[in-house]
Design a protein around this motif. Structure first.
Motif, short mmCIF file in Angstrom:
data_model
loop_
_atom_site.label_atom_id
_atom_site.label_comp_id
_atom_site.label_asym_id
_atom_site.label_seq_id
_atom_site.Cartn_x
_atom_site.Cartn_y
_atom_site.Cartn_z
N SER A 102 1.71 2.86 8.73
CA SER A 102 0.27 3.03 8.99
C SER A 102 -0.29 4.12 8.08
CB SER A 102 0.02 3.41 10.45
OG SER A 102 0.62 4.66 10.76
N ARG A 103 -1.59 3.95 7.76
CA ARG A 103 -2.31 4.94 6.95
C ARG A 103 -3.73 5.08 7.52
NH1 ARG A 103 -2.93 4.25 0.57
NH2 ARG A 103 -0.81 5.11 0.65
N ASP A 104 -4.18 6.32 7.74
CA ASP A 104 -5.53 6.64 8.21
C ASP A 104 -6.23 7.49 7.14
OD1 ASP A 104 -5.04 5.33 10.57
OD2 ASP A 104 -4.33 7.14 11.61
N GLY A 112 0.80 -1.22 0.00
CA GLY A 112 0.00 0.00 0.00
C GLY A 112 0.82 1.26 0.00
N ARG A 128 -11.10 4.73 7.64
CA ARG A 128 -10.37 3.51 7.29
C ARG A 128 -8.94 3.61 7.80
NH1 ARG A 128 -9.02 1.34 1.16
NH2 ARG A 128 -8.00 -0.63 1.77
N THR A 129 -8.53 2.60 8.53
CA THR A 129 -7.17 2.56 9.10
C THR A 129 -6.47 1.30 8.58
OG1 THR A 129 -7.90 3.70 11.09
CG2 THR A 129 -5.83 2.50 11.22
N GLN A 130 -5.28 1.50 8.04
CA GLN A 130 -4.47 0.40 7.52
C GLN A 130 -3.10 0.43 8.19
OE1 GLN A 130 -3.97 0.52 3.30
NE2 GLN A 130 -2.74 -1.35 3.20
N LYS A 131 -2.70 -0.69 8.82
CA LYS A 131 -1.42 -0.79 9.52
C LYS A 131 -0.68 -2.03 9.07
CE LYS A 131 -2.83 1.63 13.74
NZ LYS A 131 -2.91 1.57 15.23
N SER A 132 0.66 -1.84 8.88
CA SER A 132 1.55 -2.95 8.50
C SER A 132 2.82 -2.84 9.34
CB SER A 132 1.89 -2.91 7.00
OG SER A 132 0.71 -2.97 6.23
#
Length: 630
Positions: free
Chosen positions: A564-566, A380, A542-546
C-alpha cells in the motif's frame, strides 16, 4: 370710552360690538380717538351708518348693497385705519367705494367701469377703483395695449387712445400703479439710447459689417442698430444699455493694429506628455472642426489656412499649422493636457506553501525450486523481486528501507518508505509606472520546449534536426493602473506563477511539464490599501493498494501479501497587492531611500564577519564615487 348714541347705535353695538376708546384719558387735552371693531354677522347697512358717523362723510348706498359682515379687530384703529378696514370689507363682498368729492358712493364692483373716480385723490386706498389716463411718449398705444391687457383685473378696463397716443385704465389703485410702472419702463423711448465709439486702427465700415453679422438676423423694427460714420471713422451703437455695453466692448477688441503676417504656424514643445499620442487626439479634433468661412468674395477673399498637426518624436514636440484662432485654441488645450502625471508604486507579495506526505510499505515473495518458479511483484514499488538486491553501477539503489530474507530458492523482499516534503515560496516584486501605463516584470528562466524533430538523408547519412521554442518560466506580473478622482485606483492585473514539474515515469525526459497558476482581474483599491486578489488552496489524498487475492484478506498474515501507498499533497497560493500613489518628487525620493535602506540592511555582515559587498550608506554613491576627506 366713546359710546355710540341712539337706538340705531345701540343696536349696532349689540350686534357688532363696536367700541371706541380714547388714546389718552385726560379730557383737558385733545386726544386722538381710536376704535376697536368686533362684528359678528352684522347687517352691512347698519355698519355703513356707524362708519359714516366715525368718518364724518356722507355715504350713498346703491340699493343692491346688502348682506352680513363678520370682522374682528384685535387692535384699536384710528379714523384712517377704520376707513381702510371698511373699504377692505366692502372689497371682500364685491362692493367698491367711488369717491365723489363731498360724498362717497358704495356700489357693486360690476358697475365700477362707468363710475370710477379720477386718481387725483391721493387718499384712495389700494383696493379702491380709480380711472387714470397715461400719456405715452414714443411707444405706440395699440402695441402696449395688447401687451398689458392681461394685467388688468376681471372687473377693470384697459383701452388705447390712438389719436392721443394714451392709455385709459380703470382698476384698483394698487393695480393701476403697478401697470403705470410697467408702462413707464416700456415707454422709456430711444432718447439718449446710443453710444459713439471712435476707432483708432480699424475702419468703421469694416467693423460695422462684422458687428452686424454677430447680431444675426433682425427685422426692420429692431431697436439695436450699428451705424458707421465714415467721415469721422466712428461707430454709433443704438440699443438698450446692456446691449450697448456688450457691443462697445466687442468693438474695442476689434480695434487693434493689423499684424504684418498671421501667426499660422507654431512649434509646441512638451514637457510631460507623449507627442505621438497627443497628436492623434488633436488631429482628430482638427479634422472634425469646420473651416471658418472667409468674409468677402472674389480675388480679395481670404483663403482658409489648411489644418495640419504632426508629432516630432525625436524632440517630443508638436508642429501645428492652422488659422490663428485655431492655433491659440489648440495651444491652450495642449498646455492643459501637458501636465505631470502621478505615478503608482505597486508592491506585490506572492506566497505559496506546499507539502507532500507519502507512506509506502509492502512485502514481495519469490520462489525458485525444482520445477516450480514464481514471484509476487506489486506495481508501483519500482523494486523488482527477480534478481534480489544485486545492482550494477547503472542502476541506482531504490528509496526507503529494503530487507531481503531467504535463500536463492525461496525469499521475501520487504520495502518501506515514508517522506515528508515542504516548500515555501515568497516573492515580493514591485513596479513603478505612470498613470494609465502598463508595467511588467518577469523573474524566472527562459526554458526551451521541444516543438518538433525530423531527419533527412543526404548522401546516405542521416541528419537529425530538432526545433525548440523558448518560453519564460517563473513569476510574471503585469499591471496597468488608473488613478480616479481622489485616492482610488483601478488596477488591471495579470499575474502568473509557473515552474517545471518533476519528471514523470513513462514520459520522455526531453519533454518538460510546467505547473502554471495565473489570474487576470480588474480591481478597485485605495491608496496604500493591502488587498488580496487571488488564492488557490488545494488538498489531494491518493491511496494505492495492491495484494494477492484471498491471501491479503487473512487477518494479520494478510499484511505479508499486500502492498500500500498513501500520498497527500497540499498547496496554498495567495497573491497580495499594495498600490501607492506617488504624486511628487519628494514622495518618490522617500520611497526609493526606504527601499535602499532595507536592501542595505540585508547586506550587513553578521557579528564577527566581514563583508566586502556592503552597500554604501547613500544610494547616490552607487553611481558617484564617495569623496574621501583629506
Amino acid at each position: 370710552m366713546n359710546s355710540l348714541i341712539g337706538a340705531q347705535a345701540l343696536r349696532v353695538l349689540l350686534a357688532c360690538a363696536v367700541m371706541a376708546t380714547p388714546l389718552l384719558g385726560n379730557p383737558v387735552h385733545a386726544v386722538e380717538q381710536r376704535w376697536q371693531l368686533a362684528m359678528n354677522q352684522a347687517e352691512l347697512r347698519d355698519i355703513v351708518e356707524e362708519i359714516s358717523a366715525i368718518l364724518g362723510t356722507t355715504v350713498v348706498l346703491d340699493p343692491r348693497v346688502s348682506g352680513r359682515v363678520t370682522v374682528m379687530s384685535r387692535q384699536a384703529l384710528d379714523r384712517e385705519g377704520v376707513r381702510r378696514l371698511f373699504y377692505s370689507v366692502l372689497d371682500a363682498h364685491n362692493f367698491t367705494v367711488i369717491d365723489e368729492g363731498d360724498r362717497i358712493l358704495i356700489t357693486p364692483v360690476a358697475d365700477v367701469k362707468t363710475r370710477a373716480s379720477q386718481s387725483a385723490d391721493t387718499q384712495a386706498t389700494p383696493a379702491q377703483f380709480i380711472t387714470r389716463v397715461i400719456e405715452l411718449n414714443t411707444s405706440s398705444a395699440a402695441d402696449l395695449a395688447a401687451l398689458l391687457r392681461p394685467l388688468v383685473s376681471a372687473n377693470g378696463y384697459f383701452g388705447p387712445s390712438v389719436s392721443a397716443n394714451a392709455l385709459v385704465i380703470t382698476d384698483t389703485q394698487a393695480n393701476v400703479e403697478r401697470i403705470a410702472r410697467v408702462v413707464r419702463q416700456l415707454d422709456a423711448g430711444q432718447q439718449d439710447q446710443h453710444a459713439v465709439v471712435p476707432l483708432r486702427f480699424a475702419q468703421a465700415s469694416d467693423v460695422a459689417t462684422v458687428i452686424e453679422s454677430s447680431l444675426g438676423k433682425r427685422n426692420a423694427d429692431s431697436p439695436i442698430q450699428v451705424l458707421a460714420d465714415v467721415r469721422t471713422n466712428r461707430l454709433i451703437v443704438i440699443g438698450p444699455v446692456v446691449v450697448r455695453q456688450r457691443l462697445t466692448e466687442l468693438i474695442r477688441q476689434l480695434d487693434v493694429p493689423a499684424t504684418a503676417s498671421l501667426d499660422t504656424a507654431r512649434v509646441i514643445r512638451l514637457r510631460h506628455s507623449d507627442a505621438r499620442q497627443l497628436a492623434e487626439v488633436l488631429e482628430s479634433m482638427g479634422q472634425n472642426r469646420k473651416q471658418p468661412v472667409a468674409l468677402g468674395s472674389g480675388k480679395d477673399a481670404a483663403v482658409a489656412t489648411p489644418f495640419m498637426l504632426k508629432a516630432d518624436e525625436s524632440q517630443n514636440a508638436l508642429v501645428l499649422i492652422a488659422d490663428p484662432a485655431q492655433v491659440r485654441t489648440i495651444e491652450n488645450i495642449v498646455r492643459e493636457l501637458d501636465q505631470p502625471r502621478a505615478q503608482v508604486l505597486i508592491h506585490a507579495a506572492i506566497v505559496e506553501i506546499s507539502g507532500d506526505i507519502a507512506d509506502a510499505v509492502g512485502v514481495q515473495w519469490g520462489l525458485s525450486t525444482g520445477d516450480a518458479k514464481g514471484f509476487i511483484n506489486f506495481p508501483g514499488t519500482d523494486i523488482p523481486i527477480v534478481g534480489g538486491l544485486t545492482f550494477d553501477e547503472k542502476i541506482s539503489a531504490p528509496d526507503g528501507a529494503i530487507l531481503q530474507l531467504g535463500s536463492d530458492r525461496f525469499g521475501a523482499l520487504i520495502s518501506a518508505l515514508a517522506s515528508n516534503t515542504r516548500s515555501n515560496l515568497l516573492s515580493t516584486p514591485s513596479l513603478l509606472t505612470l498613470d494609465n501605463q502598463q508595467a511588467e516584470i518577469i523573474v524566472g528562466q527562459n526554458v526551451p520546449f521541444k516543438t518538433g524533430s525530423y531527419s533527412t538523408n543526404s548522401s546516405g547519412a542521416e541528419n537529425p534536426f530538432t526545433t525548440v521554442e523558448r518560453k519564460d518560466v517563473g513569476i510574471s506580473l503585469k499591471i496597468k493602473p488608473y488613478i480616479n478622482e481622489g485616492s482610488t485606483l483601478r488596477l488591471e492585473v495579470e499575474q502568473e506563477v509557473s515552474d517545471i514539474a518533476p519528471s514523470v515515469s513513462g514520459i520522455d525526459s526531453s519533454d518538460l511539464i510546467t505547473n502554471k497558476r495565473a489570474l487576470k482581474s480588474t480591481i478597485l483599491a485605495d491608496d496604500g490599501e493591502i488587498i488580496v486578489i487571488g488564492g488557490l488552496i488545494r488538498d489531494s489524498v491518493r491511496t494505492q493498494k495492491s495484494g494477492v487475492p484471498l491471501l491479503r484478506d487473512i487477518p494479520y498474515l494478510g499484511a505479508l501479501f499486500r502492498w500500500s501507498r498513501d500520498t497527500q499533497t497540499k498547496s496554498n497560493l495567495m497573491v497580495f497587492l499594495r498600490p501607492t500613489i506617488v504624486r511628487s518628487r519628494e514622495d518618490l525620493s522617500g520611497i526609493s531611500q526606504q527601499r535602499y535602506d532595507t536592501l542595505r540592511d540585508l547586506s550587513q555582515p553578521k557579528a564577527g564577519e566581514s563583508n566586502s559587498l556592503l552597500l554604501p550608506a547613500e544610494a547616490r554613491h552607487l553611481f558617484e564615487p564617495a569623496t574621501v576627506a583629506p
